[in-house]
Write a protein that holds these residues in place. Structure first.
Motif, PDB file in Angstrom:
ATOM      1  N   VAL A  13      47.151  38.779  31.701  1.00 16.46           N
ATOM      2  CA  VAL A  13      46.865  39.093  30.299  1.00 16.46           C
ATOM      3  C   VAL A  13      47.988  39.930  29.707  1.00 16.46           C
ATOM      4  CG1 VAL A  13      45.322  40.365  28.758  1.00 16.46           C
ATOM      5  CG2 VAL A  13      44.367  38.930  30.561  1.00 16.46           C
ATOM      6  N   ASN A  14      48.460  40.913  30.462  1.00 11.83           N
ATOM      7  CA  ASN A  14      49.521  41.793  29.977  1.00 11.83           C
ATOM      8  C   ASN A  14      50.800  41.016  29.709  1.00 11.83           C
ATOM      9  OD1 ASN A  14      51.904  43.742  30.345  1.00 11.83           O
ATOM     10  ND2 ASN A  14      50.172  45.141  30.205  1.00 11.83           N
ATOM     11  N   ILE A  15      51.145  40.107  30.616  1.00  9.04           N
ATOM     12  CA  ILE A  15      52.368  39.312  30.443  1.00  9.04           C
ATOM     13  C   ILE A  15      52.251  38.390  29.236  1.00  9.04           C
ATOM     14  CG2 ILE A  15      53.801  37.506  31.466  1.00  9.04           C
ATOM     15  CD1 ILE A  15      53.176  38.718  34.210  1.00  9.04           C
ATOM     16  N   LEU A  16      51.128  37.660  29.153  1.00  6.96           N
ATOM     17  CA  LEU A  16      50.964  36.700  28.062  1.00  6.96           C
ATOM     18  C   LEU A  16      50.914  37.392  26.700  1.00  6.96           C
ATOM     19  CD1 LEU A  16      48.366  34.143  29.528  1.00  6.96           C
ATOM     20  CD2 LEU A  16      50.845  33.889  29.309  1.00  6.96           C
ATOM     21  N   SER A  17      50.348  38.587  26.643  1.00  7.14           N
ATOM     22  CA  SER A  17      50.215  39.277  25.351  1.00  7.14           C
ATOM     23  C   SER A  17      51.563  39.688  24.768  1.00  7.14           C
ATOM     24  CB  SER A  17      49.327  40.521  25.503  1.00  7.14           C
ATOM     25  OG  SER A  17      49.971  41.514  26.288  1.00  7.14           O
ATOM     26  N   ARG A  18      52.607  39.663  25.572  1.00  6.20           N
ATOM     27  CA  ARG A  18      53.938  40.048  25.112  1.00  6.20           C
ATOM     28  C   ARG A  18      54.764  38.854  24.637  1.00  6.20           C
ATOM     29  NH1 ARG A  18      54.978  45.324  27.044  1.00  6.20           N
ATOM     30  NH2 ARG A  18      53.311  46.037  28.440  1.00  6.20           N
ATOM     31  N   LEU A  19      54.183  37.668  24.709  1.00  2.22           N
ATOM     32  CA  LEU A  19      54.903  36.459  24.327  1.00  2.22           C
ATOM     33  C   LEU A  19      54.689  36.140  22.854  1.00  2.22           C
ATOM     34  CD1 LEU A  19      54.139  34.169  27.418  1.00  2.22           C
ATOM     35  CD2 LEU A  19      56.142  35.615  27.009  1.00  2.22           C
ATOM     36  N   PRO A  20      55.609  35.392  22.228  1.00  2.42           N
ATOM     37  CA  PRO A  20      55.434  34.998  20.825  1.00  2.42           C
ATOM     38  C   PRO A  20      54.299  33.997  20.663  1.00  2.42           C
ATOM     39  CG  PRO A  20      57.398  33.979  21.748  1.00  2.42           C
ATOM     40  CD  PRO A  20      56.914  34.961  22.766  1.00  2.42           C
ATOM     41  N   VAL A  21      53.754  33.948  19.466  1.00  3.48           N
ATOM     42  CA  VAL A  21      52.604  33.093  19.191  1.00  3.48           C
ATOM     43  C   VAL A  21      52.922  31.622  19.445  1.00  3.48           C
ATOM     44  CG1 VAL A  21      51.051  32.277  17.370  1.00  3.48           C
ATOM     45  CG2 VAL A  21      51.597  34.709  17.556  1.00  3.48           C
ATOM     46  N   LEU A  46      45.146  42.089  20.991  1.00  2.00           N
ATOM     47  CA  LEU A  46      46.099  42.678  21.931  1.00  2.00           C
ATOM     48  C   LEU A  46      47.504  42.150  21.687  1.00  2.00           C
ATOM     49  CD1 LEU A  46      46.735  44.389  24.443  1.00  2.00           C
ATOM     50  CD2 LEU A  46      46.089  42.404  25.849  1.00  2.00           C
ATOM     51  N   GLN A  47      47.629  40.838  21.490  1.00  2.00           N
ATOM     52  CA  GLN A  47      48.939  40.249  21.233  1.00  2.00           C
ATOM     53  C   GLN A  47      49.539  40.792  19.934  1.00  2.00           C
ATOM     54  OE1 GLN A  47      50.175  37.969  18.811  1.00  2.00           O
ATOM     55  NE2 GLN A  47      52.144  37.730  19.871  1.00  2.00           N
ATOM     56  N   LEU A  48      48.707  40.939  18.908  1.00  2.00           N
ATOM     57  CA  LEU A  48      49.172  41.484  17.635  1.00  2.00           C
ATOM     58  C   LEU A  48      49.658  42.921  17.806  1.00  2.00           C
ATOM     59  CD1 LEU A  48      49.428  41.256  14.510  1.00  2.00           C
ATOM     60  CD2 LEU A  48      47.078  42.094  14.380  1.00  2.00           C
ATOM     61  N   THR A  49      48.914  43.719  18.561  1.00  2.00           N
ATOM     62  CA  THR A  49      49.303  45.108  18.805  1.00  2.00           C
ATOM     63  C   THR A  49      50.636  45.194  19.537  1.00  2.00           C
ATOM     64  OG1 THR A  49      46.983  45.809  18.901  1.00  2.00           O
ATOM     65  CG2 THR A  49      48.618  47.273  19.888  1.00  2.00           C
ATOM     66  N   GLN A  50      50.817  44.355  20.534  1.00  2.00           N
ATOM     67  CA  GLN A  50      52.075  44.343  21.273  1.00  2.00           C
ATOM     68  C   GLN A  50      53.237  43.946  20.369  1.00  2.00           C
ATOM     69  OE1 GLN A  50      52.489  45.572  24.131  1.00  2.00           O
ATOM     70  NE2 GLN A  50      51.052  44.893  25.683  1.00  2.00           N
ATOM     71  N   SER A  51      53.022  42.946  19.532  1.00  2.00           N
ATOM     72  CA  SER A  51      54.072  42.482  18.634  1.00  2.00           C
ATOM     73  C   SER A  51      54.469  43.565  17.636  1.00  2.00           C
ATOM     74  CB  SER A  51      53.601  41.223  17.894  1.00  2.00           C
ATOM     75  OG  SER A  51      54.574  40.769  16.989  1.00  2.00           O
ATOM     76  N   SER A  58      60.966  38.884  14.275  1.00  2.00           N
ATOM     77  CA  SER A  58      61.130  37.428  14.336  1.00  2.00           C
ATOM     78  C   SER A  58      59.855  36.684  13.995  1.00  2.00           C
ATOM     79  CB  SER A  58      61.606  37.012  15.731  1.00  2.00           C
ATOM     80  OG  SER A  58      60.645  37.341  16.713  1.00  2.00           O
ATOM     81  N   SER A  59      58.712  37.375  14.027  1.00  4.04           N
ATOM     82  CA  SER A  59      57.449  36.707  13.703  1.00  4.04           C
ATOM     83  C   SER A  59      57.179  36.683  12.204  1.00  4.04           C
ATOM     84  CB  SER A  59      56.286  37.403  14.425  1.00  4.04           C
ATOM     85  OG  SER A  59      56.068  38.700  13.891  1.00  4.04           O
ATOM     86  N   GLN A  60      58.042  37.311  11.406  1.00  2.00           N
ATOM     87  CA  GLN A  60      57.840  37.383   9.955  1.00  2.00           C
ATOM     88  C   GLN A  60      58.321  36.092   9.293  1.00  2.00           C
ATOM     89  OE1 GLN A  60      59.892  40.604   7.754  1.00  2.00           O
ATOM     90  NE2 GLN A  60      57.833  41.322   7.285  1.00  2.00           N
ATOM     91  N   ARG A  61      57.479  35.525   8.428  1.00  2.00           N
ATOM     92  CA  ARG A  61      57.797  34.252   7.791  1.00  2.00           C
ATOM     93  C   ARG A  61      57.405  34.290   6.313  1.00  2.00           C
ATOM     94  NH1 ARG A  61      59.001  30.483  11.676  1.00  2.00           N
ATOM     95  NH2 ARG A  61      58.995  28.872  10.063  1.00  2.00           N
TER      96      ARG A  61
END
Length: 372
Positions: A13-21, A46-51, A58-61
């Motif tokens: 979970v920790n690893i995946l949460s650090r990946l881009p959407v 969790l993913q949003l918090t990490q990002s 880079s996630s801004q569009r």
């Protein structure tokens, strides 16, 4: 044959949460457990918090509200071709004219703002939708109460950390100049209750425009107010979502108070003020802490260096790589580098021939995980 050891679930979970959407959406196909994990609302948070913690610019569009919709990466490089820069999207069925149609429903569309990857869209001043363009999910909220349809409306959308809930705000100003009650009326909706309620508005003599920008628990609009001698000056109107109170914030001391070509934008998690000084000059200011009202000047350039400067412009954001993303009349986007004096232009090829832009971030947050 020896099998590879299985990693503990919390490490996965920790690893995946650090990946881009974008990667996570692809990894849904790896296995049923991964699909279930990545689709879980708690993992999305969790993913949003990490990002956000990592300052993931880079996630801004930019979402181009047009037909069909498009999405452009804010962090564009001069070498990117349109296939890397632009994503072609489609509207969810609930927002289409008919279930079998590819076209957006009829009527005027207003931007209500964006927060955590969700974009708020308002149709004909009464139908409100939340859309996540990345995962292509939508939710229709309770219809707005009827106001004077000839009046002016401004919207805002953000997250109240004190209640762990999203809020939509509408400010309505009557159209009649003879109306003795010229106070702007304000309504607010919390997603968990999905009910509109009236709150205290702000006094006459103050006007706001456009969608509010959500940062650090508050919505921000560029506004105008009457000063001494009936002179009109610019201010920033801030609305704290937790306290539900409006307050005025000053502009940088070094700029003129009155100016027609001035807009608010963002730079990561900071507020930006883009200031066009008449026909000669264009500059940008950054506000890192709205509580201190401490502005830092980012750059200033001569107008004749800015491409298409003779057209109506709206600067949207200042990127980590030092570029300004500018919307020119809903016809094209320009990524302008004020340091290198270079630019890259994208012209929408949509059926409408124009667009409304909305800055958002890529996220897994579903608009449907806050049902009452």
């Amino acid at each position: 044959m020896e099998t590879l050891p299985q990693l503990p679930q919390d490490i996965i979970v920790n690893i995946l949460s650090r990946l881009p959407v974008k990667s996570l959406l692809q990894f849904k196909c790896v296995s049923k457990p991964w699909r279930s994990l990545i689709s879980d609302p708690h993992f999305a948070k969790l993913q949003l918090t990490q990002s956000q913690r990592n300052g993931n610019f880079s996630s801004q569009r930019v979402l181009l509200i047009t037909e069909p919709p498009e999405s452009a990466a804010c962090e564009a490089s001069g070498d990117d071709d349109d296939s890397k820069l632009i994503l072609k999207l489609e509207y969810p069925t609930a927002m289409k004219r008919t279930p079998d149609s590819d076209e957006l429903m009829d009527g005027q569309v207003d931007l209500g703002g964006s927060c955590n990857g969700l974009v708020c869209l308002v149709f004909e001043n009464d139908r409100v939708f939340l859309l996540n363009p990345t995962i292509r999910e939508t939710k229709e909220l309770a219809k707005l109460n009827a106001f004077d349809r000839m009046g002016t409306f401004s919207y805002g959308f953000g997250f109240d950390f004190s209640t762990n809930d999203y809020k939509v705000v509408r400010a309505a100003r009557p159209s009649s100049e003879d109306d003795a009650s010229s106070e702007t009326e304000v309504e607010i909706l919390e997603l968990k209750s999905n009910i509109w309620r009236r709150i205290e508005g702000f006094k006459s003599g103050i006007e706001i425009e456009g969608p509010g920008i959500f940062l650090h628990g508050a919505l921000h609009w560029l506004g105008e107010k009457e000063s001494d001698g009936l002179e009109i000056v610019n201010v920033i109107v801030s609305f704290q979502l937790a306290e539900e109170k409006f307050q005025l914030m000053p502009l940088p001391d070094q700029i003129e108070e009155s100016n027609d070509s001035r807009v608010l934008g963002v730079s990561g998690d900071c507020l930006c003020l883009f200031n066009g000084c008449g026909e000669r000059y264009f500059e940008a200011w950054l506000l890192k802490d709205s509580n201190k009202s401490s502005w830092t000047r980012l750059f200033g350039v001569q107008r004749d260096l800015v491409p298409r400067h003779r057209y109506w412009e709206k600067a949207l954001c200042y990127t980590k790589s030092g570029k300004v993303v500018i919307d020119y009349g809903g016809r094209c986007l320009v990524w302008y580098d004020p340091k290198e004096k270079t630019s890259k232009t994208y012209t929408s090829r949509s059926n409408w021939g124009w667009f409304d832009p909305a800055i958002y971030i890529e996220s897994l947050i579903s608009p449907n995980c806050y049902d009452a």
